[in-house]
Structures are given as C-alpha cells and as structure tokens.
Design an enzyme around this catalytic site. Structure first.
Site, PDB file in Angstrom:
ATOM      1  CG  HIS A 106       6.038 -24.018  36.965  1.00  0.00           C
ATOM      2  ND1 HIS A 106       6.642 -24.192  38.200  1.00  0.00           N
ATOM      3  CD2 HIS A 106       5.202 -25.071  36.819  1.00  0.00           C
ATOM      4  CE1 HIS A 106       6.201 -25.300  38.757  1.00  0.00           C
ATOM      5  NE2 HIS A 106       5.322 -25.864  37.952  1.00  0.00           N
TER       6      HIS A 106
ATOM      7  CE1 TYR B  16      -1.296 -33.624  43.710  1.00  0.00           C
ATOM      8  CE2 TYR B  16      -0.314 -31.771  42.560  1.00  0.00           C
ATOM      9  CZ  TYR B  16      -0.799 -33.057  42.547  1.00  0.00           C
ATOM     10  OH  TYR B  16      -0.773 -33.790  41.385  1.00  0.00           O
TER      11      TYR B  16
END
EC number: 2.7.4.1
Length: 717
Positions: A459, A492
């Site tokens: 990630h 975002y």
C-alpha cells in the site's frame, strides 16, 4: 442462522486483518468503540451532507450517491466478514467485546434507520428540488403522450433486444443473479392452465443508462420503470399480475493464500470465484408481494436480517449520472483548477522549473488537489523518462486510473533503455482487474513487474528515480499519502514529499529491493516501514513525547488519518493523555478511541471534516521539548496497515514544510462548516458555525491561489 454453503476458495477470513494483535491488553472494552458502528457513523455524516440545504443541490445528490456506494462496499466486505465469523462460531474478535452477532444486530437497526432517511432525502427533498430547477426524473405514469412515445420507441429499438426473461420454478434452475444488479421479479398467470408463476428480468444498467433521457437531455425515466411498463411485450399470452424491483449484494472479499505459487494466477482464480459469493443483502421495493419476495428468500437462503426494504428508488449510487447532467453551474460547487506548486513555477511567462532541479534546491511538499498532480508527480516521471542521465525509474501502483500517464511512461522508459520497475499490487480491492491489465501490458513492453507479496498488500506510495550525476548517482524520491491516480488526485486531499535526502533515498531503494527480491531489511534509516519498524517507531515517538512533557513546556500530538482502529496505538494515546499531553485527532472515518473519559482521555479531541474533497492525507506530528517530528505517508492506524501491509511513512524535516503540514491540520481542527466532534458516548455532534466561519478546504484553495500568485507576481488565469 443456519450455516450456509460458502463459496470461498482458498484461505478463510475468520482470522483476518483487524483482530487484536497478540499480547494486547484490551480487557476494558468500554474504552473502545465498535469499528463497524463507527464506520456507520461516518457514512451517516456523508448522509448529513446530502440532507444539508446549505450544500449546492447537485452536490447533495452526489453525496446521496456516495452514501449508497460506500454502503455497498461495506456490505460486500465488512458485513460479509461478520456473517462468515458467525458461520464459523467466532465469539469475539474486537476490542469492544461485541460478538459478530451482536454487532450485526446493532448494524441492521442503524442501516434501516439511515436507509429510510436516505430514501426520504432523495424522494422528498432532492427529487422535487431538481424538478424545480429543470432536472426531472419522471415515472411512466407522469409522462405526457409525447414522452411516452419517446420512451416506447427507445424500448423497442434499444432496450427490448437486450432483455432476457428467466422463469423461476417449474423444475428450472434458479437463475444466477450477479452482484449489485437490479432485477424485476414478475408474478404471471397462465390463462390456459390458470397457474401462477414467477420470472426474473435483469435491468441491464451496465449496458444501458439507468436513467433513460427524454428529448432535451434534462428529463429522465428510470430504466426499470420503462421495462415494467412493457412487461406484456416480454411475456406475450401471459397475464402480468404484479412486479417488484430487487437487488442483491454478494460477499466480494477474498484472501490469497500466503503459499500461492503464482500470485497472478491466484488472484485471477479468486476474481472468478468472487462472482459466486454468498448473498448477504437483499434490497427490495417497499410493498413487494410476498408471492415474489418469499421465493427469492428461499432460493437465496436468506433470513430477515438479510432483508432491506427501500421506500424509493433502489441503488441510488446511479444518481451520480444525474449529477453529470451538462450545465446547471449554479447548482454545483464553484469550479476548481489546481495550481502549480510555487517552486515548480517560473517568474518568466511560459517557463517551468524542472522538478528534479527544484528538488536539488531542497525538499518540497505538494498538497493535492490544491496543487496540481499533473505538474508535479506526473511531470516528475515524464521528465525522468526524457532525461538521458536517468538510469532507473521505480514506482508502486496500488490504484491507478485507466488513463493514467504514469504507467505508460514506464513503458517509454524501457524503450529508451532505462531500467523500469513497477510494483503492481494485484490485491487492491475492486481494482484487481485494472491492475492485472496494466501489469500484463507492462510486462509485454519489457518493464520489470513485481506483483507484490502473497501475504502482504503493498500500500506504500513511492517513486524512485536514479540519476547519474558525474561519477555518482543521486536518488530522487517521491513519497505520498495517496494513490498515483490522476482522477482521484483531483478529488482527494493528499500530501507528497519530493526529496533528494540520501538517507530517505537509500531507504526507498531498500524498500523496492524488499518488494522485488529476497531482501528483508531489519530497520531503515529514516523511513517508518510496515510491517518492519512502523508500529514500534510510532510508539517510540509517543513515548518520547510523553517523556519530554512538562507543565512549563507542554508536548502536543497532532494526527490526521482516515481511520484509528489499532488498540495498541489507542492505548498509547490514552497514556499520552493521562500524562497531560494534548492529543488532537483529525479523523475522516472510523475512530475506535473514546475521547473525554476522565483519567484516560480527557486531553484527547477528535474532529472529523468532510466536504467537496475527500480527506485522505495521513500525518503524524509530535511536538515536544522545542522539537517537532513529522511524518506523512500511506498508513492509517489499523492492524492491517501496521502488521499486514507494506506501508511507508517519510519524515518531513524542513521547518518550513513542517509548518505547512501543521497549518493544514490546525485548519481542519478549527473547521466549523463541515466538521463533527466525537463525544464520549460515541455520538458525533456537528459543530455549529459560531463566530468566525472556518472552512478548511475553502481556505486551502484560497491559500494555494495566493501562494501561486505571489510566486509568479501575476494573477492566475
């Protein structure tokens, strides 16, 4: 609930990623909120924005769609996992002490309550308000003769050819119903035999628009209503007695075995299996005939806790198409164009400063979507591709867009003789197929592709450029909080650090060696990397902050993240609060920490900010004894991030950049426009706009414009 046949293939999820880490003392469950109920509280805050009349109308419709989309994913993963835990008789996995059954019961009640508000918000508030502004969603019975003629022509020419009615019962196999698909259940009477039968007609919204446009393009009819109006055409010679709309949600989670010999093959196999996951939710139209509902429940092995009656349109995630209706600027947020980071601009018109040139002058911080992803991150990679002195480009890919220029840039780098390495995480949930397509295309072009580690998701967000400079090489590094996705970079809020710091560069190089080879570094110079040293590194920062706290020189902890779940980290923050350290948390979503408990957490404040952009940055800032330690990166404080994923946090060491990060968090904590404060009882109270209005995202847009204008000495276009 009787145990249902499971469709899982490989390893079980019952010991999944959010269990309590071994050795953790969490005996006092009252100090922890339930993770799943906290997530529902987050989605409730999204729903409140849809209900808020001060939000522009089409933005309210957008939040209505986001609420529905969020809930779909929650059911496919979290609710599905709880049902499996019940099937496997797991008694307790969470710090608050609730069993899976107890959690499911509380969730069911809250989802029903929120669902009624969600339907009422759209049907009673948004739909009439849209009509008043000229965007109409008609039912068939509301159409005039001209409108009906348009729709019936569309049905004959485009809709009818793709419909396939399927009989249910009479010895026939129950038809497969795909995940999240809309279907009509139809009750028929055969006039010859005087018998009643049930059929299913899928609403093909994946092939056709969910909302059928009328002439002019600002009026629509739901596709399911068009089909229902024409059921007689689908069943000639039969009498249509009744019909009702329904939708199923299936378990879409999977776990790839750590023993998988070929990760690509294992993920492809699990993706095929996902289609047949257990049904864990049945949404159906209010007032559905029991003669239609009961056969569905029996065929799908459902019980009452799987049922959700909807009073309005099903699947309101599709109303995002209404948001995209051209025009109506007055019903939207004002448009925003990200500015170029000031240090990447030039005072000369038409000139830009190369990213690596700016980096050699010192580390720089970018804040998306206020500052442009295109003129920073994407330009960083494309300039490296064209630079003859660049020897290697390495990048992680967790989620990217189909049109991302970053991945094709790696292909061009290979064609120019550079070493190109891409760590593609195949297990990125719901992006698996996109990532597989990119991975195969990269491999075919000669890029070195690594698929990740079977037992760990990668990630971390990192790019490493290796450039020859004289007799040496220099590492140019970007470490970020968000995905390398040009689409989400406009939606975002994320931070990214560009640096040539030798220790950070060496750490990122070691990180890629860990991902691509057999290297297992035991520590890193400056990075905090999960699962190697991140947990202990953050705990040590908390301990040092406590140790240096005095009444005369108080310490402070400022954290910003998406979710706070990990019980060990929560205990550490309780220790800090008990020692008198002020702990200020800006958490968008889940928070399992209970604030304002006397003697435990009275020095902890938790604020959640939502808005036109999705808050996504992760920041860990510790102020103590005249020094400040600041990290940004990819990890939330959850067991899965700290123990079961490859994550990276980089230090931000330049005092000017630290001040920028602190300013971002403090603006979010001071917000009183779209902010909620967590109470000791678990409720989130929306902060009223008393006194000076504070709106962090608006302030940050204005600040970005001011800084860009000051840098160039001219107004922005």
């Amino acid at each position: 609930m009787p145990k249902r046949a499971s469709s899982k293939s490989s390893s079980s999820k019952t010991a999944e990623r959010d269990v309590i880490p071994p050795g953790t003392d969490v005996s006092d469950g009252s100090l922890f909120f339930n993770r799943e109920l906290s997530w529902l509280a987050f989605n409730n805050r999204v729903l409140q924005l849809a209900e808020d009349p001060s939000v522009p109308l089409l933005e309210r419709v957008k939040f209505c769609a986001i609420y529905a989309r969020n809930l779909d994913e929650f059911f496919m993963i979290r609710v599905a996992r709880l049902h499996e835990q019940m099937s496997n008789r797991v008694a307790r996995l969470v710090p608050d002490g609730a069993t899976p059954g107890e959690t499911l019961g509380k969730m069911h009640e809250r989802i029903l309550e929120q669902g009624n508000r969600h339907s009422d918000c759209f049907e009673r508030q948004l739909r009439p308000a849209l009509a008043d502004k000229g965007i109409r969603i008609f039912s068939m019975k509301e159409l005039d003769a001209e409108g009906r003629a348009q729709v019936e022509q569309r049905f004959r020419e485009q809709i009818f050819p793709v419909l396939t009615p399927l009989a249910i019962g009479l010895g026939r196999h129950f038809p497969y119903i795909s995940n999240l698909s809309l279907s009509l259940a139809v009750l028929l009477r055969d006039p010859v035999t005087d018998t009643e039968n049930v059929a299913r007609v899928k609403v093909p919204k994946e092939l056709l628009s969910r909302f059928v446009p009328l002439k002019g393009g600002t009026s629509f009819v739901p596709l399911e209503e068009v089909i229902a109006h024409n059921l007689g055409t689908l069943f000639p010679g039969m009498e249509v007695l009744d019909q009702g709309l329904f939708r199923v949600t299936r378990d879409a989670d999977f776990t790839v075995s750590e023993d998988a010999e070929d990760l690509l093959v294992a993920v492809q196999t699990e993706l095929r299996q996902r289609r047949f996951g257990d049904v864990i939710r049945l949404e159906y139209q209010a007032g559905m005939n029991p003669k239609l509902l009961e056969p569905l429940m029996e065929a799908l092995s459902l019980e009452p806790q799987h049922l959700y009656e909807e009073r309005g349109l099903l699947d309101l995630s599709d109303v995002m198409a209404i948001v995209a209706t051209p025009g109506f600027a007055e019903l939207r947020d004002p448009p925003w164009t990200p500015v170029t980071q000031p240090r990447l601009q030039s005072e000369d018109d038409g000139e830009v400063t190369p990213v690596m040139t700016a980096m050699r002058r010192g580390a720089l911080l970018v804040h998306h979507p206020y500052e442009s992803f295109t003129t920073s991150v994407e330009r960083f990679v494309t300039e490296a591709v064209e630079d003859p002195d660049v020897l290697a480009i390495k990048q992680t890919v967790y989620r990217t867009s189909d049109k991302s220029p970053l991945v094709p840039a790696l292909i061009r780098a290979t064609e120019r003789g550079k070493q190109a390495v891409c760590m593609v995480e195949l297990k990125a949930r719901f992006d698996e197929r996109t990532n597989i397509r990119w991975a195969l295309a990269l491999e075919e072009a000669g890029v070195h592709v690594v698929y990740g580690i079977p037992g760990l998701k990668t990630h971390a967000k990192a790019i490493l450029i290796v450039r020859r400079e004289g007799e040496k090489v220099r590492h140019y590094v970007h470490v970020g909080t968000g995905n390398y996705n040009s689409k989400t970079a406009r939606l975002y809020t994320d931070l990214g650090l560009f640096t040539t710091d030798p220790d950070i560069g060496a750490d990122v190089a070691d990180l890629f060696n860990f991902l691509t080879g057999f290297a297992r570094p035991k520590t890193f110079r400056k990075l905090l990397v999960a699962p190697v040293n991140m947990r202990e590194g953050l705990l040590e920062e908390v301990r040092r902050t406590i140790a240096q706290h005095t009444p005369e020189n108080p310490s402070r902890i400022l954290l910003k993240m998406n979710a706070l779940v990990d019980p060990v980290m929560i205990r550490a923050l309780y220790d800090a609060s008990s020692a008198g350290v002020k702990v200020e948390l800006n958490i968008r979503g889940i928070c399992c920490l209970r604030p304002q408990v006397p003697g435990v957490s009275e020095n902890i404040r938790v604020v959640s900010t939502l808005g036109r952009f999705l808050e996504h940055s992760r920041v860990y800032l510790f102020e103590r004894g005249g020094e400040t330690r600041c990290y940004i990166g990819s990890a939330d404080l959850m067991p899965r991030n700290l123990d079961h994923r490859v994550e990276a946090l980089t230090p931000v060491e330049d005092p000017t950049l630290i001040a920028q990060v602190r300013d971002i968090i403090e603006r979010c904590l001071a917000e009183n426009t779209h902010a909620w404060v967590l109470q000791a009882d678990g409720s989130w109270l929306r902060r009223p706009p008393e006194g000076e209005k504070r709106w962090a995202q608006q302030e940050l847009m204005e600040r970005a414009v001011r800084m860009a204008q000051a840098s160039t000495g001219r107004p922005l276009p």
